[in-house]
Design a protein around this motif. Sequence first.
Motif, short mmCIF file in Angstrom:
data_model
loop_
_atom_site.label_atom_id
_atom_site.label_comp_id
_atom_site.label_asym_id
_atom_site.label_seq_id
_atom_site.Cartn_x
_atom_site.Cartn_y
_atom_site.Cartn_z
N ALA A 1 50.43 34.48 39.95
CA ALA A 1 49.39 34.03 39.02
C ALA A 1 50.08 33.31 37.88
O ALA A 1 50.86 33.91 37.14
CB ALA A 1 48.59 35.22 38.50
N HIS A 2 49.80 32.03 37.72
CA HIS A 2 50.59 31.25 36.76
C HIS A 2 49.73 30.31 35.92
O HIS A 2 48.68 29.83 36.36
CB HIS A 2 51.66 30.42 37.48
N LEU A 3 50.21 30.09 34.71
CA LEU A 3 49.67 29.08 33.82
C LEU A 3 50.70 27.97 33.72
O LEU A 3 51.86 28.22 33.37
CB LEU A 3 49.40 29.67 32.43
N TYR A 4 50.30 26.75 34.07
CA TYR A 4 51.22 25.63 33.94
C TYR A 4 51.54 25.39 32.46
O TYR A 4 50.72 25.65 31.57
CB TYR A 4 50.62 24.37 34.56
N ALA B 1 44.84 28.65 25.20
CA ALA B 1 44.80 29.12 23.81
C ALA B 1 43.50 28.73 23.14
O ALA B 1 42.97 29.45 22.28
CB ALA B 1 45.99 28.56 23.04
N GLU B 2 42.93 27.58 23.53
CA GLU B 2 41.63 27.16 23.01
C GLU B 2 40.50 28.02 23.59
O GLU B 2 39.52 28.34 22.89
CB GLU B 2 41.38 25.69 23.34
N TYR C 1 38.67 37.86 33.30
CA TYR C 1 39.55 36.70 33.48
C TYR C 1 40.47 36.51 32.28
O TYR C 1 41.69 36.32 32.43
CB TYR C 1 38.69 35.45 33.71
N LEU C 2 39.93 36.55 31.08
CA LEU C 2 40.73 36.29 29.89
C LEU C 2 41.73 37.41 29.61
O LEU C 2 42.82 37.16 29.10
CB LEU C 2 39.82 36.06 28.68
N ASN C 3 41.37 38.63 29.96
CA ASN C 3 42.34 39.73 29.83
C ASN C 3 43.55 39.49 30.72
O ASN C 3 44.70 39.73 30.33
CB ASN C 3 41.69 41.07 30.21
N THR C 4 43.32 39.00 31.93
CA THR C 4 44.43 38.69 32.84
C THR C 4 45.24 37.51 32.31
O THR C 4 46.48 37.51 32.40
CB THR C 4 43.90 38.40 34.26
N ALA C 5 44.56 36.51 31.76
CA ALA C 5 45.27 35.37 31.16
C ALA C 5 46.20 35.84 30.05
O ALA C 5 47.35 35.37 29.93
CB ALA C 5 44.28 34.35 30.64
N GLN D 1 47.58 38.77 29.83
CA GLN D 1 48.70 39.46 30.48
C GLN D 1 49.75 38.46 30.96
O GLN D 1 50.95 38.69 30.81
CB GLN D 1 48.18 40.28 31.66
N ILE D 2 49.31 37.36 31.53
CA ILE D 2 50.25 36.34 32.01
C ILE D 2 51.04 35.77 30.83
O ILE D 2 52.27 35.62 30.89
CB ILE D 2 49.50 35.22 32.75
N LEU D 3 50.36 35.46 29.74
CA LEU D 3 51.03 34.90 28.57
C LEU D 3 52.01 35.88 27.95
O LEU D 3 53.11 35.50 27.51
CB LEU D 3 49.99 34.48 27.52
#
Length: 359
Positions: free
Chosen positions: A300-303, A311-312, A8-12, A14-16
Amino acid sequence: MQLPDDIYLNTAEQILEFGASKGDRTGTGTVSLFGQQMVFDITADKLPLLTTKELKLRSIIHELIWFLRGEGNIAYLKENKVGIWDSWADENGDLGPVYGVQWRKWDDTRVMNVDQWTLSDFAAKNPGFEVVAFDPAKGLVTIQRKIDQIADLLHQLRTNPDSRRLILTAWNPSVVEEQALPPCHSFVQFYSRELTYAERCEIARERAFQIDRDDSRELTEAEVELFISGHLTNKDSIPPELLDRLVPATRGLSCHLYQRSGDFFLGVPFNIASYSLLTHMIAKCVGMESLEFIHTIGDAHLYSNHIDQIAEQLPREVVECSPYVVLHRQVNDPSEYTFHDISVFDYSFQPAIKAPIAV
């Protein structure tokens, strides 16, 4: 396979790193990456729960039960103090024909010529239809049925498990405008195959290890191999509750979800857990083992107001644990499960991270 947090965090990340800044329906703004995929191991009853922040299992389980009951009103959720759908419901608690309604009561309404209905023996060839209106002046008949996709899926798994049509869809173009929130997790395909002897032994070993951690009688590796091969003669030496959990089925079940839109911080961890649990429920109903959950996300998005929160989470240590689920009853349909039939063990986590929801 990798740990759920790592996937999950690896994909996060990638999105960032590679995502594009985009506007959205809510006006919040996102960092978005198209076409992401994650694969989670769910053999031996494993449940891929993030440990770098707490997931509210109570909400996850109750929402899935609500889906499986085929409901479009939040009354059940409110009764169980789950408020995750409150922001979209109207003053009566209605959401329109959302997930559960499509899963269990997909509306199939047709208008046809009376002769087509009577002379072609349409009703016999297409069971479930009833006449709901008749216009003698125009010679037209309106017929209707409700399609229970979960029941159809269970029937196919029991009678034709190699089928390539093991589909569950919530995306119904004819009712999108009537839904409070059009389905984000919209299309699911299941896949079943025979398990090898080695795979069955490995599942049994993992279950035996889980049971050992629960302070039950220890099962030796030699006993596991003898049991799976059918050569363990002194089965009376093993408690019945251990036998019930230990015996692996001969077929495995995998689930592939296509999610058109994924709120990666708040929604996606929830979706991973929910569809893995759904796979376990269906597998139990049809006498199979769960194998893997494959999660494909279109947008796949981060608001923008979740960037500080992810980041935390990113640098947090993964908690050493191996969550797994036990379904305490054998049922014919997953809608028969209650909250108290479902137990999750060995789940530890870092503190929750609060974030605003985009409505």
